[in-house]
Enzyme design. Sequence first.
Site, PDB file in Angstrom:
ATOM      1  N   SER A 293       0.832  -1.197   0.000  1.00 35.46           N
ATOM      2  CA  SER A 293       0.000   0.000   0.000  1.00 35.46           C
ATOM      3  C   SER A 293       0.877   1.261   0.000  1.00 35.46           C
ATOM      4  O   SER A 293       1.657   1.461  -0.910  1.00 35.46           O
ATOM      5  CB  SER A 293      -0.963  -0.038   1.188  1.00 35.46           C
ATOM      6  OG  SER A 293      -1.992   0.898   1.043  1.00 35.46           O
TER       7      SER A 293
ATOM      8  N   ASP B 124      -6.101  -3.353  -2.270  1.00 38.57           N
ATOM      9  CA  ASP B 124      -5.014  -2.889  -1.398  1.00 38.57           C
ATOM     10  C   ASP B 124      -4.156  -4.029  -0.830  1.00 38.57           C
ATOM     11  O   ASP B 124      -4.674  -5.010  -0.305  1.00 38.57           O
ATOM     12  CB  ASP B 124      -5.632  -2.096  -0.255  1.00 38.57           C
ATOM     13  CG  ASP B 124      -4.628  -1.234   0.474  1.00 38.57           C
ATOM     14  OD1 ASP B 124      -3.712  -1.786   1.103  1.00 38.57           O
ATOM     15  OD2 ASP B 124      -4.765  -0.001   0.421  1.00 38.57           O
TER      16      ASP B 124
END
Length: 328
Positions: free
Chosen positions: A76, A193
């Site tokens: 991320s 993510d």
Amino acid sequence: MIEFFSRLFSGNLGEKSKSRNPKTTSPPKDRSTEPSDRPKIGLALSSGAAKGLAHIGVIQVLEENGIRIDAVAGSSMGAYVGALWCAGNHGLHLQELAATIHNKREALKLLDPVFPPRRGFVRGEKIRNRLYESLGDIEFDELDRKLYVVATELDNLSRKVFETGPVVDAVHASIAIPGICEPVTIDGIDYTDGGVADPMPVNLLKRAGMDKIIAVCVLPTTDELLYRKEKYKDAEDRGLKAWLNRHFNYWAEGNLFNIQRSADFGMQMRLAELSMREADVKIHPIICDAKWHDYAGFAKYIRIGREVTEARIDEIRTLTEQKELVHA
């Protein structure tokens, strides 16, 4: 919401290019004289949204002390910062990118809302275009050091590790916040993510053959969250603005998106804590007074990242000592 995307995805290094930007790239280093028995050091950078800007401070201190990193694994926000660094942007330039502030009109250019929001509220194509302005067509094998970008395969929630192909596509997948951004499709597979599957990719570097690993985790602990709640419970705004936030701002404390992100971080916190145990040096910038979308606080986060790393620099230097020779 506007400020969130403007801070996260700002950063224009110039015209599009099929390679890294020459203005921000150091010349190739002559490594022919480096000892072959030098330990290989990996740097793992966690997810953590705005707090991930503390990774920049860590990188700056490593650069200033001549700590050579052989491989970076990021999830991320850690993937975002790690990719920019591996593409040739030094720590001070990363700070300049973080300091880029757009007004609301400019920030709106990054949003491509989806209606109805079946898979997310933001389509993400404009975000990818901004990423392209920073990274261009650069591929993993063109980077200054080995990079592993973690995303999550949506169908089975398994970890996907990108290490070949275009870097921009991998990072785009790794930062696609579930429930907010639409999943990113690569070769017919949907990704979200990276923090969902592996917010602190330490074991990834172990499997890649790194001898020593520095892990930087910006995710909060339970104690830090409790401290923040106690410290700021009496400081809440009770005026008209607070009333409007509570009733109309889905991003406000205690409302829909805030609850969703808090739940996401709750899961990631525990996974990260387990992963950190495998690292040789653990760096945990403690940031109790931050909201996950507070990208305007970049200077504070970078400063804290620097301070924590400087406090551990002697421990980090020991990692660079040559491997012990094994005698028959």
